[in-house]
Design a protein around this motif. Sequence first.
Motif, PDB file in Angstrom:
ATOM      1  N   VAL A  84      73.726  66.213  33.260  1.00  0.00           N
ATOM      2  CA  VAL A  84      73.126  65.037  32.621  1.00  0.00           C
ATOM      3  C   VAL A  84      72.726  64.018  33.683  1.00  0.00           C
ATOM      4  O   VAL A  84      73.542  63.630  34.522  1.00  0.00           O
ATOM      5  CB  VAL A  84      74.113  64.387  31.618  1.00  0.00           C
ATOM      6  N   VAL A  85      71.472  63.600  33.647  1.00  0.00           N
ATOM      7  CA  VAL A  85      70.993  62.554  34.563  1.00  0.00           C
ATOM      8  C   VAL A  85      70.820  61.284  33.734  1.00  0.00           C
ATOM      9  O   VAL A  85      70.034  61.274  32.789  1.00  0.00           O
ATOM     10  CB  VAL A  85      69.630  62.932  35.182  1.00  0.00           C
ATOM     11  N   SER A  86      71.597  60.256  34.059  1.00  0.00           N
ATOM     12  CA  SER A  86      71.534  59.045  33.236  1.00  0.00           C
ATOM     13  C   SER A  86      72.270  57.904  33.912  1.00  0.00           C
ATOM     14  O   SER A  86      73.229  58.131  34.656  1.00  0.00           O
ATOM     15  CB  SER A  86      72.185  59.321  31.886  1.00  0.00           C
ATOM     16  N   SER A 140      59.866  62.611  20.160  1.00  0.00           N
ATOM     17  CA  SER A 140      59.734  64.032  20.482  1.00  0.00           C
ATOM     18  C   SER A 140      60.571  64.336  21.716  1.00  0.00           C
ATOM     19  O   SER A 140      61.088  63.432  22.361  1.00  0.00           O
ATOM     20  CB  SER A 140      58.260  64.378  20.774  1.00  0.00           C
ATOM     21  N   ASP A 191      69.544  67.612  31.427  1.00  0.00           N
ATOM     22  CA  ASP A 191      69.127  66.567  30.495  1.00  0.00           C
ATOM     23  C   ASP A 191      68.602  65.403  31.334  1.00  0.00           C
ATOM     24  O   ASP A 191      69.374  64.665  31.936  1.00  0.00           O
ATOM     25  CB  ASP A 191      70.326  66.141  29.638  1.00  0.00           C
ATOM     26  N   SER A 198      63.299  65.901  19.768  1.00  0.00           N
ATOM     27  CA  SER A 198      63.924  64.890  20.623  1.00  0.00           C
ATOM     28  C   SER A 198      64.563  65.604  21.802  1.00  0.00           C
ATOM     29  O   SER A 198      64.689  66.831  21.793  1.00  0.00           O
ATOM     30  CB  SER A 198      65.005  64.139  19.848  1.00  0.00           C
ATOM     31  N   CYS A 199      64.995  64.850  22.770  1.00  0.00           N
ATOM     32  CA  CYS A 199      65.708  65.466  23.886  1.00  0.00           C
ATOM     33  C   CYS A 199      67.046  66.036  23.402  1.00  0.00           C
ATOM     34  O   CYS A 199      67.467  67.112  23.838  1.00  0.00           O
ATOM     35  CB  CYS A 199      65.924  64.442  24.982  1.00  0.00           C
ATOM     36  N   ALA A 200      67.694  65.325  22.475  1.00  0.00           N
ATOM     37  CA  ALA A 200      68.967  65.828  21.935  1.00  0.00           C
ATOM     38  C   ALA A 200      68.747  67.192  21.269  1.00  0.00           C
ATOM     39  O   ALA A 200      69.550  68.117  21.439  1.00  0.00           O
ATOM     40  CB  ALA A 200      69.547  64.827  20.940  1.00  0.00           C
ATOM     41  N   SER A 234      62.786  63.182  26.988  1.00  0.00           N
ATOM     42  CA  SER A 234      62.365  62.547  25.740  1.00  0.00           C
ATOM     43  C   SER A 234      60.884  62.260  25.837  1.00  0.00           C
ATOM     44  O   SER A 234      60.408  61.776  26.865  1.00  0.00           O
ATOM     45  CB  SER A 234      63.079  61.204  25.546  1.00  0.00           C
ATOM     46  N   ALA A 275      66.444  63.082  30.022  1.00  0.00           N
ATOM     47  CA  ALA A 275      65.765  62.383  28.921  1.00  0.00           C
ATOM     48  C   ALA A 275      64.971  61.173  29.382  1.00  0.00           C
ATOM     49  O   ALA A 275      63.825  60.984  29.008  1.00  0.00           O
ATOM     50  CB  ALA A 275      66.788  61.954  27.875  1.00  0.00           C
ATOM     51  N   SER A 276      65.608  60.358  30.204  1.00  0.00           N
ATOM     52  CA  SER A 276      65.052  59.047  30.496  1.00  0.00           C
ATOM     53  C   SER A 276      64.583  58.944  31.948  1.00  0.00           C
ATOM     54  O   SER A 276      64.674  57.879  32.544  1.00  0.00           O
ATOM     55  CB  SER A 276      66.130  58.007  30.190  1.00  0.00           C
ATOM     56  N   HIS A 293      59.543  60.010  23.908  1.00  0.00           N
ATOM     57  CA  HIS A 293      59.373  58.625  23.444  1.00  0.00           C
ATOM     58  C   HIS A 293      60.026  57.604  24.370  1.00  0.00           C
ATOM     59  O   HIS A 293      60.248  56.479  23.978  1.00  0.00           O
ATOM     60  CB  HIS A 293      59.956  58.484  22.031  1.00  0.00           C
ATOM     61  N   LYS A 294      60.386  58.019  25.574  1.00  0.00           N
ATOM     62  CA  LYS A 294      60.921  57.021  26.497  1.00  0.00           C
ATOM     63  C   LYS A 294      59.809  56.612  27.466  1.00  0.00           C
ATOM     64  O   LYS A 294      58.787  56.113  27.011  1.00  0.00           O
ATOM     65  CB  LYS A 294      62.180  57.553  27.157  1.00  0.00           C
ATOM     66  N   TYR A 303      74.562  58.879  24.211  1.00  0.00           N
ATOM     67  CA  TYR A 303      73.214  58.278  24.269  1.00  0.00           C
ATOM     68  C   TYR A 303      72.875  57.737  22.886  1.00  0.00           C
ATOM     69  O   TYR A 303      71.719  57.614  22.515  1.00  0.00           O
ATOM     70  CB  TYR A 303      72.176  59.307  24.741  1.00  0.00           C
ATOM     71  N   THR A 340      66.442  53.872  21.047  1.00  0.00           N
ATOM     72  CA  THR A 340      66.186  54.526  19.766  1.00  0.00           C
ATOM     73  C   THR A 340      66.363  53.544  18.614  1.00  0.00           C
ATOM     74  O   THR A 340      65.579  53.538  17.668  1.00  0.00           O
ATOM     75  CB  THR A 340      67.131  55.736  19.612  1.00  0.00           C
TER      76      THR A 340
HETATM   77  C1  LIG Z   1      68.014  59.063  25.376  1.00  0.00           C
HETATM   78  C2  LIG Z   1      68.828  60.153  25.937  1.00  0.00           C
HETATM   79  C3  LIG Z   1      69.062  61.314  25.210  1.00  0.00           C
HETATM   80  C4  LIG Z   1      68.562  61.472  23.815  1.00  0.00           C
HETATM   81  O1  LIG Z   1      67.179  61.572  23.825  1.00  0.00           O
HETATM   82  P1  LIG Z   1      66.405  61.659  22.443  1.00  0.00           P
HETATM   83  O2  LIG Z   1      65.062  62.168  22.835  1.00  0.00           O
HETATM   84  O3  LIG Z   1      66.348  60.274  21.903  1.00  0.00           O
HETATM   85  O4  LIG Z   1      67.146  62.603  21.599  1.00  0.00           O
HETATM   86  C5  LIG Z   1      69.774  62.324  25.791  1.00  0.00           C
HETATM   87  N1  LIG Z   1      70.262  62.204  27.028  1.00  0.00           N
HETATM   88  C6  LIG Z   1      70.081  61.099  27.764  1.00  0.00           C
HETATM   89  C7  LIG Z   1      70.634  61.040  29.148  1.00  0.00           C
HETATM   90  C8  LIG Z   1      69.351  60.021  27.243  1.00  0.00           C
HETATM   91  O5  LIG Z   1      69.149  58.927  27.977  1.00  0.00           O
END
Ligand SMILES: *Cc1c(COP(=O)(O)O)cnc(C)c1O
Length: 399
Positions: free
Chosen positions: A160-162, A221, A190, A73-75, A211, A192-193, A213-214, A117, A23
């Motif tokens: 949360v997956v990250s 978005s 979640d 956004s994902c958030a 997300s 997101a990525s 935009h990833k 994040y 970001t």
């Molecule tokens: C990037 C990320 C977010 C936030 O995503 P945005 O779309 O930038 O708000 C949330 N959770 C995880 C696990 C992320 O990697």
Amino acid sequence: MPSEDIRTSLGLRPVINVSGTMTSLGASIVVPEAIAAMTSILPQFVEMNDLQRKASAVIARLTGGEAGFVTASCAAGITLAIAGTITGSDLLAIEKLPSVSTEKNEVLVQMGHIVSYGAPVDQSIRLAGAKTVMIGQATSTHRYHMENAITEKTAAALYVVSHHVVDYGLLKLTEFVEIARAKSVPVIVDAASEYDLRSFLEQGADIVLYSGHKFLGGPTSGIVAGRKDLVRNAFLQNMGIGRGMKVGKESVFGLMAALEAWEKRDHDGIRARETSYLHLWRDTLENRPGVTALIEPDPTGNPLDRMRVIVSAHEAHITAWDLADALARGTPPVIVRDHEVEHHYFYLDPCNLHPGQETIVANRLAEELDKASASNDIIATPLENRSKHRFDGALRWPD
Ligand SMILES: *Cc1c(COP(=O)(O)O)cnc(C)c1O
């Protein structure tokens, strides 16, 4: 790369991003299909809820969910999805958020999933008027933690997956879903990525968030997808707290185009190109004293490899963080992935490079390493200095 670089005329540094989708660097390269879609819709009026109906159909097709919509956004998606589980379709309750008139506003999360994040996960929960209930400990969650935490006050459970989350000792998604399902608690994931647009719903999640935009290469978005009633209740938050997370027609349509481009993307071709970058960097770093270059798969299973560059300061005459900082200060600035640099390594992420930039990255690595090895001193700034000054720039902003 475009021949005229807009950054030069703005007086911005022409950074090369080898850190992934960040970001703070503008997320990712937006695909041409999305750019064209945004340009085409910007001058027109549209009925936004109808445009979101069209987006729902595209999102449903790609994710396998019943419905979906686009948010900021994902958030934002986390906040809206959780808000929906608290208010249902009660329009007055939606207006009253973040004040909540029900006791059923608790959201379960494994402690090892409470990460940052760029902002804390639990803040996106609290923004919905919810209470975060942490289960387990940093590196252990067992069934009994979750089973005992579910009460009549539980509104939802967030997973949360990250690569940021603790990667051992926690409940896997399938078990998390099984425990939640047994007590009719909706599970929000979640993701997101993540590349995989289907597997989390297939594993039983009620809602999945991405997300735009990833990896998708869309405009800034987020995507909310899954069970129709829950998606609708999240969508209705646009008449409440979602207003501050508003998404415009260009982002909705841009993301639809990015999703359709994703379906047709030559994923194998892109992977092969990224692999050729990694090989170039490995050749550049091979046989350099104190430098070990390893090609490693993405920790959450995305089809992406990165290069771990391990730097032994004694032999290389520079620490991993001083090398990262030198690259970032250089011309052009090269920004590496340095979350774990205290362990004497950083990563090179090939997924956001324009063709040709891989060579610049290789040359800059070689230059800085040559310079260090020719120096009699070891370049070793105390790591504490780096963390002490980490937020100086932000705290001085806009100066
Ligand atoms: C990037 C990320 C977010 C936030 O995503 P945005 O779309 O930038 O708000 C949330 N959770 C995880 C696990 C992320 O990697």
